[in-house]
Write a protein that holds these residues in place. Structure first.
Motif, mmCIF file in Angstrom:
data_model
loop_
_atom_site.group_PDB
_atom_site.id
_atom_site.type_symbol
_atom_site.label_atom_id
_atom_site.label_comp_id
_atom_site.label_asym_id
_atom_site.label_seq_id
_atom_site.Cartn_x
_atom_site.Cartn_y
_atom_site.Cartn_z
ATOM 1 N N HIS A 1 0.851 -1.191 0.000
ATOM 2 C CA HIS A 1 0.000 0.000 0.000
ATOM 3 C C HIS A 1 0.882 1.235 0.000
ATOM 4 O O HIS A 1 2.095 1.128 0.136
ATOM 5 C CB HIS A 1 -0.942 0.010 1.212
ATOM 6 C CG HIS A 1 -0.260 -0.152 2.545
ATOM 7 N ND1 HIS A 1 0.606 0.792 3.072
ATOM 8 C CD2 HIS A 1 -0.311 -1.152 3.462
ATOM 9 C CE1 HIS A 1 1.024 0.379 4.255
ATOM 10 N NE2 HIS A 1 0.504 -0.796 4.511
ATOM 11 N N MET A 2 0.251 2.412 -0.169
ATOM 12 C CA MET A 2 1.049 3.648 -0.134
ATOM 13 C C MET A 2 1.698 3.795 1.247
ATOM 14 O O MET A 2 1.262 3.190 2.224
ATOM 15 C CB MET A 2 0.183 4.866 -0.448
ATOM 16 C CG MET A 2 -0.884 5.155 0.586
ATOM 17 S SD MET A 2 -1.331 6.902 0.643
ATOM 18 C CE MET A 2 -0.186 7.587 1.822
ATOM 19 N N LEU A 3 2.745 4.587 1.283
ATOM 20 C CA LEU A 3 3.497 4.768 2.520
ATOM 21 C C LEU A 3 2.770 5.783 3.405
ATOM 22 O O LEU A 3 2.680 6.961 3.054
ATOM 23 C CB LEU A 3 4.898 5.271 2.151
ATOM 24 C CG LEU A 3 5.953 5.347 3.233
ATOM 25 C CD1 LEU A 3 6.254 3.965 3.802
ATOM 26 C CD2 LEU A 3 7.230 5.970 2.674
ATOM 27 N N TYR A 4 2.251 5.312 4.541
ATOM 28 C CA TYR A 4 1.515 6.215 5.431
ATOM 29 C C TYR A 4 2.470 6.950 6.367
ATOM 30 O O TYR A 4 3.311 6.334 7.019
ATOM 31 C CB TYR A 4 0.485 5.437 6.266
ATOM 32 C CG TYR A 4 -0.588 4.783 5.436
ATOM 33 C CD1 TYR A 4 -1.526 5.560 4.764
ATOM 34 C CD2 TYR A 4 -0.651 3.406 5.295
ATOM 35 C CE1 TYR A 4 -2.510 4.972 3.976
ATOM 36 C CE2 TYR A 4 -1.631 2.806 4.514
ATOM 37 C CZ TYR A 4 -2.553 3.600 3.857
ATOM 38 O OH TYR A 4 -3.516 3.004 3.078
ATOM 39 N N HIS A 5 2.296 8.267 6.433
ATOM 40 C CA HIS A 5 3.127 9.097 7.314
ATOM 41 C C HIS A 5 2.769 8.771 8.779
ATOM 42 O O HIS A 5 1.587 8.648 9.113
ATOM 43 C CB HIS A 5 2.844 10.569 7.008
ATOM 44 C CG HIS A 5 3.840 11.509 7.607
ATOM 45 N ND1 HIS A 5 3.870 11.777 8.958
ATOM 46 C CD2 HIS A 5 4.832 12.237 7.060
ATOM 47 C CE1 HIS A 5 4.842 12.644 9.203
ATOM 48 N NE2 HIS A 5 5.449 12.936 8.061
ATOM 49 N N ALA B 1 -8.365 4.242 1.535
ATOM 50 C CA ALA B 1 -7.028 3.981 2.081
ATOM 51 C C ALA B 1 -5.932 4.479 1.140
ATOM 52 O O ALA B 1 -4.771 4.591 1.534
ATOM 53 C CB ALA B 1 -6.851 2.478 2.333
ATOM 54 N N ASN B 2 -6.304 4.758 -0.101
ATOM 55 C CA ASN B 2 -5.293 5.102 -1.105
ATOM 56 C C ASN B 2 -5.167 6.613 -1.260
ATOM 57 O O ASN B 2 -5.444 7.179 -2.318
ATOM 58 C CB ASN B 2 -5.673 4.427 -2.434
ATOM 59 C CG ASN B 2 -4.539 4.444 -3.434
ATOM 60 O OD1 ASN B 2 -3.369 4.574 -3.045
ATOM 61 N ND2 ASN B 2 -4.866 4.333 -4.708
ATOM 62 N N ARG C 1 3.817 -11.922 -17.137
ATOM 63 C CA ARG C 1 4.579 -10.830 -17.767
ATOM 64 C C ARG C 1 3.915 -9.481 -17.495
ATOM 65 O O ARG C 1 4.504 -8.433 -17.754
ATOM 66 C CB ARG C 1 4.678 -11.054 -19.285
ATOM 67 C CG ARG C 1 5.522 -12.269 -19.655
ATOM 68 C CD ARG C 1 5.409 -12.590 -21.120
ATOM 69 N NE ARG C 1 4.019 -12.925 -21.465
ATOM 70 C CZ ARG C 1 3.637 -13.345 -22.669
ATOM 71 N NH1 ARG C 1 4.532 -13.484 -23.630
ATOM 72 N NH2 ARG C 1 2.373 -13.624 -22.908
ATOM 73 N N ASN C 2 2.690 -9.537 -16.971
ATOM 74 C CA ASN C 2 1.950 -8.295 -16.682
ATOM 75 C C ASN C 2 2.263 -7.769 -15.287
ATOM 76 O O ASN C 2 2.606 -8.538 -14.391
ATOM 77 C CB ASN C 2 0.440 -8.543 -16.731
ATOM 78 C CG ASN C 2 -0.044 -8.815 -18.138
ATOM 79 O OD1 ASN C 2 0.663 -8.531 -19.099
ATOM 80 N ND2 ASN C 2 -1.233 -9.390 -18.233
ATOM 81 N N GLN C 3 2.062 -6.457 -15.121
ATOM 82 C CA GLN C 3 2.059 -5.893 -13.779
ATOM 83 C C GLN C 3 0.780 -6.330 -13.086
ATOM 84 O O GLN C 3 -0.266 -6.434 -13.725
ATOM 85 C CB GLN C 3 2.063 -4.365 -13.845
ATOM 86 C CG GLN C 3 3.406 -3.757 -14.181
ATOM 87 C CD GLN C 3 3.354 -2.241 -14.100
ATOM 88 O OE1 GLN C 3 2.311 -1.638 -14.261
ATOM 89 N NE2 GLN C 3 4.498 -1.633 -13.845
ATOM 90 N N GLY C 4 0.866 -6.555 -11.789
ATOM 91 C CA GLY C 4 -0.324 -6.876 -11.014
ATOM 92 C C GLY C 4 -0.709 -5.701 -10.144
ATOM 93 O O GLY C 4 -0.133 -4.615 -10.245
ATOM 94 N N LYS C 5 -1.688 -5.939 -9.278
ATOM 95 C CA LYS C 5 -2.157 -4.880 -8.393
ATOM 96 C C LYS C 5 -2.557 -5.479 -7.049
ATOM 97 O O LYS C 5 -3.241 -6.498 -7.003
ATOM 98 C CB LYS C 5 -3.362 -4.206 -9.040
ATOM 99 C CG LYS C 5 -3.418 -2.721 -8.767
ATOM 100 C CD LYS C 5 -4.492 -2.079 -9.619
ATOM 101 C CE LYS C 5 -4.140 -0.640 -9.961
ATOM 102 N NZ LYS C 5 -5.242 0.044 -10.652
ATOM 103 N N THR C 6 -2.145 -4.841 -5.961
ATOM 104 C CA THR C 6 -2.547 -5.310 -4.630
ATOM 105 C C THR C 6 -3.962 -4.828 -4.331
ATOM 106 O O THR C 6 -4.503 -3.996 -5.051
ATOM 107 C CB THR C 6 -1.625 -4.755 -3.528
ATOM 108 O OG1 THR C 6 -1.859 -3.340 -3.406
ATOM 109 C CG2 THR C 6 -0.159 -5.010 -3.844
ATOM 110 N N ASN D 1 -4.396 -1.178 -4.218
ATOM 111 C CA ASN D 1 -4.145 -0.446 -5.462
ATOM 112 C C ASN D 1 -2.682 -0.127 -5.759
ATOM 113 O O ASN D 1 -2.392 0.798 -6.505
ATOM 114 C CB ASN D 1 -4.953 0.858 -5.491
ATOM 115 C CG ASN D 1 -5.954 0.860 -6.617
ATOM 116 O OD1 ASN D 1 -6.384 -0.213 -7.070
ATOM 117 N ND2 ASN D 1 -6.318 2.032 -7.099
ATOM 118 N N LYS D 2 -1.777 -0.881 -5.178
ATOM 119 C CA LYS D 2 -0.359 -0.645 -5.463
ATOM 120 C C LYS D 2 0.069 -1.589 -6.591
ATOM 121 O O LYS D 2 -0.322 -2.752 -6.620
ATOM 122 C CB LYS D 2 0.445 -0.918 -4.195
ATOM 123 C CG LYS D 2 1.906 -0.606 -4.336
ATOM 124 C CD LYS D 2 2.372 0.463 -3.400
ATOM 125 C CE LYS D 2 3.804 0.815 -3.752
ATOM 126 N NZ LYS D 2 4.282 1.970 -3.043
#
Lengths: 174, 135
Positions: A53-57, A151-152, B74-79, B82-83
């Protein structure tokens, strides 16, 4: 005629100054504290807490919340995010040191003040501060593919990972 | 001369952590033989099926490795958060399967998340063999 013009200039300057203040365009708050969270860095925090996930401060939640999050990594919001004990402890100390209740910036203080003392939120989006700040954002906007969920933060707040949530930086993707 | 020693030191310390996917497979092969005396080798086909086969998770969802990684490695995935997950196939992402600690960390987490148990060495080896077979 001249007095009338002076009056107009005065009114215009008061209006524009208050509009600027209301928009959060000035970095320093009325109490002389910074409104944005300070830049912080810990290599393990950065590496381990931004894999999924994104980096939470750390300034987004109080100490007790971070301790609860870090004590439950084996079931971290339904996923396995376990760390070795040394890494976990180092990251916990870093989060605690810079947590919302230890940070002097205005936003962290307000988040902290919005949390009842008897509650330990694990999500920033559960806090009253977050909810009131996002009351104009619909549930469907949060669910957009480009956003994912509340959350994003970084989907709309481009400076989120640096602790910059200023309104002027917000871009809501389609 | 001192510089050469420093350079050699850096080279060897890096080598202690780096590995090739083939070296990793050798380590899993040793473990797989210990787990099952009848072990005959890893299979890319078994790995492909392991990667894509969905199972019913106790949370009610149908899940597989491909849920997050997509069915094409070969594809990018996603968590879920949304990462972006960089591709798993070494043909497009040469960093994959070169850091044993990282590989073990993520097998450890993701096997629990998808299978709700640890993976066997055979499953890990099949998985890597499949990733290496992707061209």
């Amino acid at each position: 005629m001249k007095k009338w013009l002076q009056f107009l200039v005065l009114i215009t300057s008061i209006t524009s100054t208050s509009a600027l203040l209301a928009s959060g365009g000035i970095g320093e708050g009325s109490e002389g504290r910074s409104s944005q969270m300070p830049p912080v860095m810990n290599a393990k925090w950065k590496a381990e807490c931004s894999g999924c996930h994104m980096l939470y401060h750390p300034g987004l939640l109080p100490e007790r919340s971070w301790k609860a999050v870090m004590a439950g990594l084996d079931k971290h919001f339904g996923e396995s995010a376990g760390l070795d004990a040394a890494t976990r402890d180092e990251i916990t100390s870093f989060l605690v040191l810079n947590s919302a209740d230890k940070s002097a910036n205005r936003r962290s203080s307000r988040i902290n003040q919005s949390i009842p003392t008897n509650s330990t939120p694990l999500r920033v989006s559960e806090t009253r501060y977050f909810i009131s700040k996002h009351d104009e954002i619909s549930a469907s906007t949060f669910k957009r593919k480009s956003v994912g969920s509340s959350a994003n933060c970084i989907a709309c707040h481009r400076g989120a990972e640096k602790g910059d949530f200023s309104e002027s930086q917000v871009r809501i993707p389609r | 001369m001192r510089n050469i020693y420093i350079l050699l030191g850096i080279l060897f310390s890096v080598n202690a952590f780096a590995a090739t996917p083939q070296e990793l497979l050798k380590q899993y092969e040793v473990q797989a033989k210990q787990e099952n005396a009848a072990f005959t080798g890893f299979s890319a086909d078994a790995g492909a099926s392991f990667f894509r086969t969905e199972r019913a998770h106790s949370n009610g969802k149908q899940v597989s490795c491909a849920t997050c990684h997509t069915s094409d490695p070969r594809n990018q995935g996603k968590t879920r958060a949304n990462k972006v997950i960089e591709p798993m196939a070494p043909i497009v992402n040469a960093k994959r399967f070169t850091d044993p600690a990282k590989v073990e960390k993520w097998f450890g987490r993701n096997c629990k998340d998808v299978l709700e148990r640890a993976c066997t060495a055979k499953e890990k080896g099949d998985y890597i063999q499949f990733m290496l077979s992707v061209k």
